[in-house]
Motif scaffolding. Structure first.
Motif, PDB file in Angstrom:
ATOM      1  N   ARG A  28       0.838  -1.210   0.000  1.00  0.00           N
ATOM      2  CA  ARG A  28       0.000   0.000   0.000  1.00  0.00           C
ATOM      3  C   ARG A  28       0.871   1.258   0.000  1.00  0.00           C
ATOM      4  NH1 ARG A  28      -2.043   3.382   3.947  1.00  0.00           N
ATOM      5  NH2 ARG A  28      -3.964   4.473   3.366  1.00  0.00           N
ATOM      6  N   CYS A  29       1.769   1.387   1.015  1.00  0.00           N
ATOM      7  CA  CYS A  29       2.592   2.610   1.101  1.00  0.00           C
ATOM      8  C   CYS A  29       4.016   2.366   0.596  1.00  0.00           C
ATOM      9  CB  CYS A  29       2.606   3.166   2.515  1.00  0.00           C
ATOM     10  SG  CYS A  29       3.712   2.329   3.663  1.00  0.00           S
ATOM     11  N   ASN A  30       4.305   1.128   0.202  1.00  0.00           N
ATOM     12  CA  ASN A  30       5.607   0.767  -0.381  1.00  0.00           C
ATOM     13  C   ASN A  30       6.778   0.908   0.580  1.00  0.00           C
ATOM     14  OD1 ASN A  30       4.453   0.104  -2.876  1.00  0.00           O
ATOM     15  ND2 ASN A  30       4.402   2.268  -3.451  1.00  0.00           N
ATOM     16  N   ILE A  85      -1.557  12.049  -1.118  1.00  0.00           N
ATOM     17  CA  ILE A  85      -0.105  12.257  -1.227  1.00  0.00           C
ATOM     18  C   ILE A  85       0.193  12.951  -2.559  1.00  0.00           C
ATOM     19  CG2 ILE A  85       2.121  11.050  -1.408  1.00  0.00           C
ATOM     20  CD1 ILE A  85       0.978   8.988   0.584  1.00  0.00           C
ATOM     21  N   PRO A  86       0.991  14.042  -2.536  1.00  0.00           N
ATOM     22  CA  PRO A  86       1.158  14.837  -3.749  1.00  0.00           C
ATOM     23  C   PRO A  86       1.848  14.089  -4.899  1.00  0.00           C
ATOM     24  CG  PRO A  86       2.285  15.863  -1.860  1.00  0.00           C
ATOM     25  CD  PRO A  86       1.725  14.575  -1.386  1.00  0.00           C
ATOM     26  N   VAL A  87       1.524  14.542  -6.111  1.00  0.00           N
ATOM     27  CA  VAL A  87       2.134  14.011  -7.343  1.00  0.00           C
ATOM     28  C   VAL A  87       2.989  15.126  -7.946  1.00  0.00           C
ATOM     29  CG1 VAL A  87       1.619  13.275  -9.718  1.00  0.00           C
ATOM     30  CG2 VAL A  87       0.259  12.390  -7.811  1.00  0.00           C
ATOM     31  N   PHE A  88       4.250  14.849  -8.266  1.00  0.00           N
ATOM     32  CA  PHE A  88       5.123  15.857  -8.884  1.00  0.00           C
ATOM     33  C   PHE A  88       5.004  15.857 -10.408  1.00  0.00           C
ATOM     34  CE2 PHE A  88       8.704  16.763  -5.561  1.00  0.00           C
ATOM     35  CZ  PHE A  88       7.832  17.595  -4.893  1.00  0.00           C
ATOM     36  N   SER A  89       4.735  14.685 -10.977  1.00  0.00           N
ATOM     37  CA  SER A  89       4.615  14.583 -12.440  1.00  0.00           C
ATOM     38  C   SER A  89       3.205  14.124 -12.769  1.00  0.00           C
ATOM     39  CB  SER A  89       5.635  13.569 -12.990  1.00  0.00           C
ATOM     40  OG  SER A  89       6.942  14.057 -12.822  1.00  0.00           O
ATOM     41  N   VAL A 122      -0.261  12.971 -14.546  1.00  0.00           N
ATOM     42  CA  VAL A 122      -0.527  12.173 -15.754  1.00  0.00           C
ATOM     43  C   VAL A 122      -1.070  13.115 -16.826  1.00  0.00           C
ATOM     44  CG1 VAL A 122      -1.872  10.268 -16.709  1.00  0.00           C
ATOM     45  CG2 VAL A 122      -1.032  10.143 -14.341  1.00  0.00           C
ATOM     46  N   GLN A 138      13.736   3.579  -5.696  1.00  0.00           N
ATOM     47  CA  GLN A 138      13.477   2.713  -4.538  1.00  0.00           C
ATOM     48  C   GLN A 138      13.077   1.328  -5.029  1.00  0.00           C
ATOM     49  OE1 GLN A 138      10.004   3.648  -2.202  1.00  0.00           O
ATOM     50  NE2 GLN A 138      10.442   2.016  -0.731  1.00  0.00           N
ATOM     51  N   VAL A 142      11.275  10.909 -11.382  1.00  0.00           N
ATOM     52  CA  VAL A 142      11.687  11.655 -12.571  1.00  0.00           C
ATOM     53  C   VAL A 142      10.789  12.881 -12.613  1.00  0.00           C
ATOM     54  CG1 VAL A 142      12.116  11.576 -15.054  1.00  0.00           C
ATOM     55  CG2 VAL A 142      12.156   9.456 -13.726  1.00  0.00           C
ATOM     56  N   LEU A 143      11.394  14.073 -12.665  1.00  0.00           N
ATOM     57  CA  LEU A 143      10.598  15.303 -12.612  1.00  0.00           C
ATOM     58  C   LEU A 143      10.340  15.821 -14.020  1.00  0.00           C
ATOM     59  CD1 LEU A 143      12.317  16.898  -9.497  1.00  0.00           C
ATOM     60  CD2 LEU A 143      10.178  15.620  -9.601  1.00  0.00           C
ATOM     61  N   ARG A 203       0.710   5.904 -16.880  1.00  0.00           N
ATOM     62  CA  ARG A 203      -0.475   6.618 -16.427  1.00  0.00           C
ATOM     63  C   ARG A 203      -0.948   6.220 -15.024  1.00  0.00           C
ATOM     64  NH1 ARG A 203      -2.057   9.553 -20.476  1.00  0.00           N
ATOM     65  NH2 ARG A 203      -4.056  10.013 -19.495  1.00  0.00           N
ATOM     66  N   GLU A 204       0.005   5.756 -14.194  1.00  0.00           N
ATOM     67  CA  GLU A 204      -0.311   5.502 -12.790  1.00  0.00           C
ATOM     68  C   GLU A 204       0.836   6.025 -11.939  1.00  0.00           C
ATOM     69  OE1 GLU A 204      -2.245   1.795 -11.343  1.00  0.00           O
ATOM     70  OE2 GLU A 204      -1.662   1.047 -13.319  1.00  0.00           O
ATOM     71  N   ARG A 205       0.554   6.398 -10.687  1.00  0.00           N
ATOM     72  CA  ARG A 205       1.595   6.855  -9.779  1.00  0.00           C
ATOM     73  C   ARG A 205       1.496   6.072  -8.473  1.00  0.00           C
ATOM     74  NH1 ARG A 205       2.451   8.579 -14.091  1.00  0.00           N
ATOM     75  NH2 ARG A 205       2.692  10.746 -14.760  1.00  0.00           N
ATOM     76  N   PHE A 206       2.633   5.894  -7.831  1.00  0.00           N
ATOM     77  CA  PHE A 206       2.719   5.050  -6.640  1.00  0.00           C
ATOM     78  C   PHE A 206       3.548   5.760  -5.566  1.00  0.00           C
ATOM     79  CE2 PHE A 206       2.225   2.621 -10.471  1.00  0.00           C
ATOM     80  CZ  PHE A 206       1.245   1.691 -10.153  1.00  0.00           C
ATOM     81  N   VAL A 207       3.235   5.479  -4.299  1.00  0.00           N
ATOM     82  CA  VAL A 207       3.914   6.176  -3.201  1.00  0.00           C
ATOM     83  C   VAL A 207       5.408   5.854  -3.213  1.00  0.00           C
ATOM     84  CG1 VAL A 207       3.990   6.565  -0.708  1.00  0.00           C
ATOM     85  CG2 VAL A 207       1.829   5.987  -1.812  1.00  0.00           C
ATOM     86  N   GLU A 208       6.211   6.910  -3.079  1.00  0.00           N
ATOM     87  CA  GLU A 208       7.668   6.775  -3.032  1.00  0.00           C
ATOM     88  C   GLU A 208       8.175   7.793  -2.029  1.00  0.00           C
ATOM     89  OE1 GLU A 208      11.751   8.024  -4.117  1.00  0.00           O
ATOM     90  OE2 GLU A 208       9.942   9.244  -4.168  1.00  0.00           O
ATOM     91  N   ARG A 216       5.941  11.122  -1.946  1.00  0.00           N
ATOM     92  CA  ARG A 216       5.268  11.606  -3.162  1.00  0.00           C
ATOM     93  C   ARG A 216       4.716  10.394  -3.905  1.00  0.00           C
ATOM     94  NH1 ARG A 216       5.694  15.922  -0.876  1.00  0.00           N
ATOM     95  NH2 ARG A 216       7.389  17.403  -1.173  1.00  0.00           N
ATOM     96  N   ARG A 217       3.776  10.649  -4.816  1.00  0.00           N
ATOM     97  CA  ARG A 217       3.376   9.582  -5.733  1.00  0.00           C
ATOM     98  C   ARG A 217       4.149   9.767  -7.035  1.00  0.00           C
ATOM     99  NH1 ARG A 217      -2.636   9.609  -6.421  1.00  0.00           N
ATOM    100  NH2 ARG A 217      -2.512  11.750  -5.656  1.00  0.00           N
ATOM    101  N   PHE A 255       6.594   7.672 -10.465  1.00  0.00           N
ATOM    102  CA  PHE A 255       6.565   6.635 -11.504  1.00  0.00           C
ATOM    103  C   PHE A 255       6.981   5.264 -10.946  1.00  0.00           C
ATOM    104  CE2 PHE A 255       7.299  10.577 -13.913  1.00  0.00           C
ATOM    105  CZ  PHE A 255       6.298  10.478 -14.866  1.00  0.00           C
ATOM    106  N   ARG A 256       6.536   4.233 -11.664  1.00  0.00           N
ATOM    107  CA  ARG A 256       6.896   2.849 -11.310  1.00  0.00           C
ATOM    108  C   ARG A 256       7.456   2.134 -12.529  1.00  0.00           C
ATOM    109  NH1 ARG A 256       3.274  -1.096  -7.658  1.00  0.00           N
ATOM    110  NH2 ARG A 256       4.572  -0.031  -6.121  1.00  0.00           N
TER     111      ARG A 256
END
Lengths: 75, 477
Positions: A31-33, A64-68, A70, B170, B181-182, B266-271, B285-286, B288-289
């Motif tokens: 879930r939170c990796n 949780i914020p997204v920097f990039s 979609v 990670q 990747v920004l 087109r998906e983001r995951f917690v990092e 942040r969410r 890339f995977r």
């Protein structure tokens, strides 16, 4: 099993020491990796001793914020 | 061609007395973190060795290399210089090599060493690689020195638009990576294009390459400049590449470990969080995977990683001179009075420029020019200008310039509310900052300054240093 960071029941064992020594196991939360090894310091792997600043208990993943972001699909 | 590889470089370090083998048993955590920290702390990032850890509990037979380019002595070895070479001399040799641009030659080989071992099923990175947690509160085990290769999905045969970038990664599952990747990164452009097309972007993650590849992967090259060609020009030798097994990606043929896979579109995951180069943790942040489908390695591969955290760390050494050289050439395009640029602090959040004054108050214009370069826009928060005959890499000289040249009422400028660097812990909100320009140069006409005479430097004294050092060595015997 319970994740030591988000405290939900989404963690599982994913590896053991590859040399057969049984020295440690690795766990991940899907879930939170969060990822941890059984032999790490209590401040890392014991929820009671972890710095609350780094906990994600009660945090919605979607918040949780997204920097990039979609981008829209191009046709 | 081991000269092209991490192993070749480790041999050179060993010959120079800059590699040690750590054979006592260590725990993955916290021991590797502490050893990496210690290696770079020796003499404040100047003389510590690279460390090859050869006895890691639970990972018998596997090896970790750390601090490979952590110190200026190791950087000097990379430049083919004596390990005691002063930083300013390293900067000019670096700039001379950097000026070779993208003219280097590429060669491709088949049956490359990086593909001696192939793993295509049941991939479990936690067992294949001797992973460790870099900083205590990182979200997991990170690759902090990976070179990530992607191609432009709209121009997939263009070698120059192929990108080699260094991004934090990670290990989030046995065959799963989270990666930051920004949008402004070249890799971010590839990802945006692929996601707009709804496609999974192929990727290769290279671990354990020659330090010049790492240097180029972390350098702010232009979008259509090839990191491999730059590396070849910098080294004065062709870069030897090979193709990945599953995609049209070029990878250094002597890489220790190559992870092949695709971005999940087109998906983001917690990092995160991850202890970053300003010495602070990033947030979660969410991001890339990547899903892996193949791992290839050399026989008995070396897993290389770097310690990053509270400066000074290998991260600072790695990006210090490529940031400095990039800015040096950009300033000199129109301002040949610029003599040297020291942007080694926190990726150039603080920068010292040595420049002559073409006319009164000219140095302040140099500062503003620096603040409007592509890198300086978000970085270059604190800009210090010193005279052209001051060594900007010698902080004793810089402090002397500040002490004896700065008139606070005239020479200190604050520009509020400019772009900032989000990872700077005092950028508030993240991405907004300001500029501080301190002009510590000697005023030039038509500016009027007090009539004083400064004591001359004595270049003729320099040869006596060697004589005295030799006498000192003899006296110690």
């Amino acid at each position: 099993m319970k994740c030591v960071r988000c405290l939900t029941d989404n963690a599982a064992k994913v590896a053991e020491a590859p040399d057969g020594s049984k020295a440690w196991e690795v766990y991940t939360c899907n879930r939170c990796n969060f990822v941890w090894r059984s032999t790490e310091e209590p401040e890392v792997i014991d929820p009671e001793k972890r710095d609350p600043w780094f906990q994600l208990a009660g945090v919605e993943i979607e918040s949780i914020p997204v920097f990039s972001p979609v981008p829209p699909l191009k046709k | 061609m081991e000269g092209n590889s991490l192993r070749g470089f480790l041999e050179k370090l060993e010959q120079a007395g800059q590699l040690v083998h750590y054979t006592d048993e260590v725990m993955p955590e916290p021991d590797i973190r502490r050893i990496g920290r210690a290696a770079v702390d020796i003499a404040a990032g100047n003389t510590g060795p690279a460390v090859l850890l050869e006895n890691i509990k639970g990972y018998k037979g596997k090896r970790v290399a750390i601090n490979v380019l952590g110190t200026w002595a190791n950087n000097a070895v990379m430049l083919g210089m004596d390990k005691d070479t002063p930083l300013k001399d390293q900067f000019f040799e670096f700039a001379r090599r950097w000026a070779g641009g993208s003219d280097g030659e590429l060669k491709w080989i088949k049956d490359a060493p990086c593909q001696e071992v192939k793993i295509t099923k049941d991939i479990n990175l936690y067992e294949i690689l001797p992973l460790f947690r870099v900083n205590k509160y990182d979200a997991g085990f990170y690759f902090s020195k990976a070179s990530v290769v992607t191609r432009d999905p709209e121009d997939p045969d263009n070698v120059d638009k192929q990108n080699v970038g260094m991004y934090r990664i990670q290990v989030q599952g046995p065959d799963t990576l989270g990666i930051q990747v920004l949008p402004f990164h070249d890799g971010g452009i590839h990802l945006r294009k692929a996601e707009e097309m709804g496609k999974a972007l192929p990727v290769a993650v290279c671990l354990g390459v020659h330090p010049v590849i790492s240097l180029m992967a972390s350098a702010p090259l232009q979008y259509d400049q090839s990191e491999y060609k730059y590396a070849a020009a910098f080294m004065g030798a062709p870069q030897i590449l090979t193709k990945t097994l599953t995609a049209n990606l070029d990878i250094p043929a002597y890489t220790e470990i190559v992870l092949e896979g695709e971005f999940v579109p087109r998906e983001r995951f917690v990092e995160g969080p991850f202890g970053e180069f300003p010495g602070s943790y990033s947030g979660s942040r969410r991001q890339f995977r990547i899903k892996l489908n193949t791992v290839t390695t050399r026989k008995n591969p070396i897993f290389e990683n770097l310690y990053v955290g509270r400066p000074w760390t290998e991260h600072d050494t790695l990006i210090g001179l490529n940031t400095s050289a990039t800015l040096y050439f950009q300033l000199r395009e129109t301002m040949p009075e610029v003599k040297a640029v020291n942007a080694i602090y926190q990726h150039g959040l603080t920068i010292i420029v040595a420049t002559d004054n073409r006319f009164g108050a000219y140095a302040k214009t140099v500062g503003m020019r620096l603040a409007s370069t592509p890198h300086g826009t978000s970085y270059a928060k604190n800009i210090i200008l010193v005279d052209g005959d001051v060594d900007p890499f010698n902080l004793v000289q810089v402090m002397w310039a500040l002490s004896t040249r700065v008139r606070p009422q005239k020479d200190v400028i604050v520009i509020p509310n400019t772009p900032g660097m989000p990872l700077d812990p005092c950028s508030e909100p993240p991405g907004i900052g300001g500029k501080l320009i301190i002009d510590a140069t000697t005023p030039a006409a038509p500016e009027i300054s007090r009539e004083v005479r400064m004591v001359d430097s004595i270049p003729e004294a320099e040869p006596y240093q060697k004589i005295l050092v030799d006498l000192q060595k003899a006296a110690a015997r």
